[in-house]
Scaffold this active site. Structure first.
Site, PDB file in Angstrom:
ATOM      1  N   CYS A 240       0.837  -1.210   0.000  1.00  0.00           N
ATOM      2  CA  CYS A 240       0.000   0.000   0.000  1.00  0.00           C
ATOM      3  C   CYS A 240       0.871   1.260   0.000  1.00  0.00           C
ATOM      4  O   CYS A 240       1.515   1.549  -1.000  1.00  0.00           O
ATOM      5  CB  CYS A 240      -0.973  -0.036   1.169  1.00  0.00           C
ATOM      6  N   HIS A 325      -3.799  -5.168  -0.065  1.00  0.00           N
ATOM      7  CA  HIS A 325      -3.379  -5.686   1.234  1.00  0.00           C
ATOM      8  C   HIS A 325      -3.381  -7.219   1.225  1.00  0.00           C
ATOM      9  O   HIS A 325      -4.439  -7.829   1.439  1.00  0.00           O
ATOM     10  CB  HIS A 325      -4.326  -5.190   2.333  1.00  0.00           C
ATOM     11  N   GLU A 327      -2.365  -9.242   3.416  1.00  0.00           N
ATOM     12  CA  GLU A 327      -2.682  -9.838   4.721  1.00  0.00           C
ATOM     13  C   GLU A 327      -4.181 -10.044   4.888  1.00  0.00           C
ATOM     14  O   GLU A 327      -4.625 -10.836   5.717  1.00  0.00           O
ATOM     15  CB  GLU A 327      -2.135  -8.971   5.847  1.00  0.00           C
TER      16      GLU A 327
END
Length: 358
Positions: A240, A325, A327
């Site tokens: 990001c 993202h 994750e």
């Protein structure tokens, strides 16, 4: 419950009912399209300085628990919802979203026509808004805070594990990024946003991750020289804001989107295979493709909706950066493989063994 209003700097007024701390609050008004994960969204440090509008009409219906926070502190300036559930039903629920907002001293509004509000933001572009209990003239605002400084760790922190040593440079990292690395068995050293190349070099890490974070990446121009040195000397992954900073460090440019990408349903195409991943995103700025040196970088991913750059890889260095993202908290989990791929490249280059916790 007291009546309140969201005043936009462009003149529009949206009535509702005050929730949370019920104090006046001003911030950049942005919207998120996710249907779940409101706790993770509210606690994401990348929302520092912003008022979050939830597109999904019902928020708070499964409560709030101790495990799903992305940071210890909520940095958002406000929350806007169509409905807010005050009697959640879930086995892990410990308190309501409204109680969380009150405890965090964050204001909000519920009962707002969020559909019309989102249409207005899409028409006007991202604008400032004021949560207040009265209709009045929008205040003149000139000062802007350096948001990364507010959300970054102050002191280095070490999380021990037997595997590869990863430095995580903190521009406002989500807890789930740290947990993804720890799950892979990595030792992680968390460093402040202003970490220098010499400080990182002194730790002799096996790799470096540049985290997500709030605000305009150009506010960190004083760190770009160190970012380039770090990512040139160590295998690196940018996420990001970290992606944008790596691009800037190598001479590319960034630009602000009209209303950003925020939600858990953004389709991203892998250029080499044509495969589409659904990704979690939260950002206002993107890397300008025409500014990239394509003899140095290849574009790995593009956003299907608007064609913007979603990932780059250096042609000669072990350097990867993605706008979304991986994750994936809150989901989806399509691109979590990028962590293991990044670490695999480290293990292949060094004698460090993988101690991934399965």
């Amino acid at each position: 419950m007291e009546k309140g209003y969201l005043l936009l700097e462009t003149g529009e007024i949206f009535p509702g009912t005050l929730i949370g701390s019920q104090e006046e609050s001003i911030g950049e008004v942005v919207f998120n399209t996710s249907m779940t994960g409101y706790q993770e969204i509210m606690s994401d440090p990348s929302y520092a300085g912003q008022i979050i509008v939830f597109c999904y009409p019902l928020i708070g219906n499964y409560g709030v628990n101790a495990n799903d926070f992305e940071a210890e502190t909520l940095y958002a300036k406000g929350i806007i919802t169509g409905e807010l559930c005050t009697a959640p039903n879930h086995y892990s629920s410990e308190r309501t979203a409204d109680i969380l907002l009150k405890g965090s001293k964050i204001s909000g509004l519920t009962g707002v026509d969020t559909r019309e509000l989102v249409k207005t933001i899409r028409k006007r572009g991202t604008v400032k808004g004021l949560i207040t209990n009265e209709i009045k003239q929008f205040p003149t605002t000139t000062s802007t805070n350096f948001l990364v400084k507010e959300v970054s760790t102050i002191q280095p922190k070490v999380f021990e594990n037997p595997g590869a040593h990863i430095v995580l440079i903190d521009y406002g990292h989500k807890k789930s990024i740290l947990h993804a690395l720890l799950k892979e068995g990595c030792k992680v050293t968390l460093l402040p946003y202003h970490a220098t190349f010499e400080q990182v070099k002194a730790l002799s890490p096996d790799g470096v991750v540049f985290s997500n974070g709030p605000g305009n990446p150009e506010e960190l121009k004083n760190q770009l020289a160190d970012i380039k040195m770090i990512s040139t000397h160590f295998p690196s992954l940018g996420i990001c804001l970290g992606h944008q900073l790596i691009a800037l460090a190598f001479g590319a440019k960034t630009q602000k989107l009209r209303f950003g990408h925020r939600g858990g349903n953004h389709p991203v195409k892998e250029i080499s295979t044509g495969k589409v991943f659904i990704t979690s995103q939260n950002h206002s700025y993107v890397v300008k493709e025409e500014s990239l040196d394509l003899s140095e970088f290849e574009v790995l991913f593009k956003n299907i909706n608007d064609g913007t750059v979603e990932g780059i890889r250096h042609r000669n260095l072990p350097l990867l950066a993605v706008q979304f993202h991986p994750e994936a908290n809150p989901g989806p989990h399509d691109t979590t493989y990028l962590f293991s791929s990044f670490l695999k490249s480290i293990y292949e280059r060094t004698e460090v063994k993988s101690y991934a916790i399965k």
